[in-house]
Design a protein around this motif. Structure first.
Motif, PDB file in Angstrom:
ATOM      1  N   ILE A   1      -0.495   3.090 -11.772  1.00  0.00           N
ATOM      2  CA  ILE A   1       0.222   3.302 -11.034  1.00  0.00           C
ATOM      3  C   ILE A   1       1.163   4.678 -11.497  1.00  0.00           C
ATOM      4  O   ILE A   1       1.389   5.059 -12.551  1.00  0.00           O
ATOM      5  CB  ILE A   1       1.727   2.564 -11.056  1.00  0.00           C
TER       6      ILE A   1
ATOM      7  N   CYS B   1       2.309  11.548  -4.921  1.00  0.00           N
ATOM      8  CA  CYS B   1       1.395  11.570  -3.983  1.00  0.00           C
ATOM      9  C   CYS B   1       0.474  12.062  -4.238  1.00  0.00           C
ATOM     10  O   CYS B   1      -0.562  11.370  -3.695  1.00  0.00           O
ATOM     11  CB  CYS B   1       2.051  11.748  -1.855  1.00  0.00           C
TER      12      CYS B   1
ATOM     13  N   VAL C   1      -1.910   9.705  -5.550  1.00  0.00           N
ATOM     14  CA  VAL C   1      -2.311   8.777  -4.976  1.00  0.00           C
ATOM     15  C   VAL C   1      -3.310   8.503  -3.815  1.00  0.00           C
ATOM     16  O   VAL C   1      -4.250   8.015  -4.155  1.00  0.00           O
ATOM     17  CB  VAL C   1      -0.846   7.657  -4.145  1.00  0.00           C
TER      18      VAL C   1
ATOM     19  N   GLU D   1      -3.883   4.196  -7.288  1.00  0.00           N
ATOM     20  CA  GLU D   1      -3.664   3.111  -6.667  1.00  0.00           C
ATOM     21  C   GLU D   1      -2.497   3.099  -5.535  1.00  0.00           C
ATOM     22  O   GLU D   1      -2.455   2.675  -4.562  1.00  0.00           O
ATOM     23  CB  GLU D   1      -3.855   1.938  -7.141  1.00  0.00           C
ATOM     24  N   ARG D   2      -0.818   3.334  -6.793  1.00  0.00           N
ATOM     25  CA  ARG D   2       0.093   3.382  -5.533  1.00  0.00           C
ATOM     26  C   ARG D   2       0.654   4.059  -6.500  1.00  0.00           C
ATOM     27  O   ARG D   2       0.944   4.638  -7.845  1.00  0.00           O
ATOM     28  CB  ARG D   2       0.934   2.120  -6.148  1.00  0.00           C
ATOM     29  N   GLY D   3       2.317   4.773  -5.854  1.00  0.00           N
ATOM     30  CA  GLY D   3       3.235   6.192  -6.313  1.00  0.00           C
ATOM     31  C   GLY D   3       4.650   5.112  -6.093  1.00  0.00           C
ATOM     32  O   GLY D   3       4.423   4.402  -5.435  1.00  0.00           O
TER      33      GLY D   3
ATOM     34  N   ILE E   1      -0.539   9.483   2.413  1.00  0.00           N
ATOM     35  CA  ILE E   1       0.910   8.214   2.065  1.00  0.00           C
ATOM     36  C   ILE E   1       1.492   7.910   3.246  1.00  0.00           C
ATOM     37  O   ILE E   1       1.988   7.882   4.302  1.00  0.00           O
ATOM     38  CB  ILE E   1       1.842   9.763   2.004  1.00  0.00           C
TER      39      ILE E   1
ATOM     40  N   CYS F   1       5.157   6.136   2.960  1.00  0.00           N
ATOM     41  CA  CYS F   1       5.894   5.754   1.738  1.00  0.00           C
ATOM     42  C   CYS F   1       6.956   5.061   2.649  1.00  0.00           C
ATOM     43  O   CYS F   1       7.055   5.514   3.825  1.00  0.00           O
ATOM     44  CB  CYS F   1       6.452   6.491   1.502  1.00  0.00           C
TER      45      CYS F   1
ATOM     46  N   ASN G   1       1.110   2.789   0.052  1.00  0.00           N
ATOM     47  CA  ASN G   1       1.409   3.317  -0.546  1.00  0.00           C
ATOM     48  C   ASN G   1       1.889   3.807  -1.480  1.00  0.00           C
ATOM     49  O   ASN G   1       1.740   3.961  -3.067  1.00  0.00           O
ATOM     50  CB  ASN G   1      -0.536   3.794  -0.126  1.00  0.00           C
ATOM     51  N   VAL G   2       3.309   3.854  -1.170  1.00  0.00           N
ATOM     52  CA  VAL G   2       4.333   4.702  -2.136  1.00  0.00           C
ATOM     53  C   VAL G   2       5.695   3.484  -1.828  1.00  0.00           C
ATOM     54  O   VAL G   2       5.719   3.940  -0.169  1.00  0.00           O
ATOM     55  CB  VAL G   2       4.435   6.064  -1.661  1.00  0.00           C
TER      56      VAL G   2
END
Length: 152
Positions: free
Chosen positions: A3, A50, A53, A59-61, A81, A83, A102-103
């Motif tokens: 992360i 970002c 990612v 894998e994620r932010g 992204i 988010c 993913n964010v």
């Protein structure tokens, strides 16, 4: 899970709560800063998270600023992204189940440390539903990136 996390001057204290929690949960954390109250520009922290990612380094932010608004705007300018600005547990779950985000963006001035930790846990633990209607909607949203690339 790997992360990436970043915060500006208005979010670094909450980041300093979230990072140890993530490590305690067994995640690998890539911390891009900031680590002080000196005024900085949130895009300078959103963009590296970002990029990590999108490039598969993480894998994620997770992004944190005063309200989470600036970070989420900056993050969503990055192709690939998705988010979500989240300040409650229902949204943390829904944005993973329905939008495959993913964010995650949060605001230190909006949520306290306890709620922020719970939001992060729910967001990390909730899988994407894989529902066809959700996949179709995500494809349409991601298609906007292709359209923008053709007509900047």
């Amino acid at each position: 899970m790997k992360i990436a996390i970043g915060a500006d001057h208005a979010g670094y204290r909450l980041k300093d709560v979230i990072v140890p929690m993530l490590k305690q949960l067994g995640h690998e954390v890539l911390d891009v800063g900031c680590d002080c109250a000196d005024s900085v520009d949130y895009p300078d922290y959103a963009i590296p998270v970002c990029d990590m990612v999108v490039n598969g380094e993480a894998e994620r932010g997770i992004l944190i600023c005063g309200t989470g608004i600036g970070m989420s705007i900056a993050a969503n300018k990055t192709p690939g992204i998705r988010c979500a600005l989240v300040h409650d547990l229902f949204s943390a779950k829904a944005t993973r189940e329905h939008n495959d985000t993913n964010v995650l963006a949060m605001g230190e001035r909006v949520v306290g440390p306890g709620l922020a930790e719970e939001i992060v846990k729910v967001w990390l633990d909730t899988p994407f539903s894989q529902g066809e209607r959700h996949l179709n909607r995500i494809r349409k949203v991601m298609g906007l990136e292709d359209k923008q690339a053709l007509h900047p």
